[in-house]
Design an enzyme around this catalytic site. Structure first.
Site, PDB file in Angstrom:
ATOM      1  CB  CYS A  57     -10.277   5.346   1.059  1.00 15.14           C
ATOM      2  SG  CYS A  57      -9.734   5.288  -0.887  1.00 15.14           S
ATOM      3  CG  ASP A 109      -1.722   1.267   2.843  1.00 15.84           C
ATOM      4  OD1 ASP A 109      -1.998   0.721   3.940  1.00 15.84           O
ATOM      5  OD2 ASP A 109      -2.359   1.175   1.603  1.00 15.84           O
TER       6      ASP A 109
END
Length: 219
Positions: free
Chosen positions: A8, A131
């Site tokens: 990412c 996360d």
């Protein structure tokens, strides 16, 4: 099922090519100005063309409105929207209906109480991304290089694909997968030499370690 690896926060043609050549399954582009990994629509368009279906294109947004998502659709034509803000279940449903793309909802985790939102999101999202919860004074919700307590997911019952992120690198991803039994891993700061600066060698090492971990677990 094979492990999904997502790199990412890619922002340059060179590091995107490294991720693709190394075999990333998903490549993520951040459309959120406070992030050091933010890309403009023009850059997103160019990077999206470079992918050429070699991986899934993921557009990361944070509480974006329809106009912003319209622009991202036009520029990147993402395969998946990664919603990393405080989007409601209703908002997820609206985005899926309006844009016709799968959505991956990021769920910030600091304690078991944070998992209470899962049933609602799981009814609409196509994938969950766990996360680490950002500190209260943080300017962005992710990409901070901090892991969460993976044991919070140890007895997780979720009938939906899920990934883990937050503080992962080539050295700790095997343990994260062992504890969480996640079907995918997502890395950003763990393959950087400085915030927003991807390191080609770290990208290759991360993907290599991820593939080795999966081979070991299958034996």
């Amino acid at each position: 099922m094979s492990l999904l690896v997502k790199i990412c926060g890619l922002s340059t043609p060179e590091t995107l090519e490294v991720a693709l050549d190394a075999g990333a399954d998903m490549v993520g582009f951040v459309f959120f100005p406070p992030s050091p990994r933010h890309v403009s629509l023009e850059t997103g368009r160019d990077l999206g063309r470079q992918v050429k279906r070699r991986a899934l294109k993921v557009a990361l947004t944070v509480d974006a409105d329809d106009a912003t998502l319209d622009n991202i659709m036009d520029a990147l034509s993402p395969d998946i929207f990664q919603l990393h803000g405080k989007e409601s279940v209703a908002r997820l449903r609206d985005i899926k209906q309006r844009f016709g793309r799968p959505v991956m909802k990021a769920v910030p985790v600091a304690s078991a109480a944070d998992l209470a939102v899962l049933p609602g999101y799981a009814a609409v999202a196509d994938r969950i991304l766990f996360d680490a919860r950002a500190p209260k004074d943080a300017t962005r919700p992710g990409g901070l290089g901090a892991p969460f307590d993976w044991h919070l997911l140890q007895n997780l019952e979720l009938n939906l694909p899920y990934m883990v992120s937050g503080g992962l690198d080539a050295q700790n991803l095997a343990e994260a997968l062992r504890v969480t039994r996640a079907g995918g891993i997502d890395v950003s700061s763990g393959v950087e030499s400085a915030p927003g600066v991807k390191d080609p060698e770290l990208i290759k090492a991360f993907i290599r370690a991820a593939r080795a971990t999966r081979e070991l677990s299958v034996r």
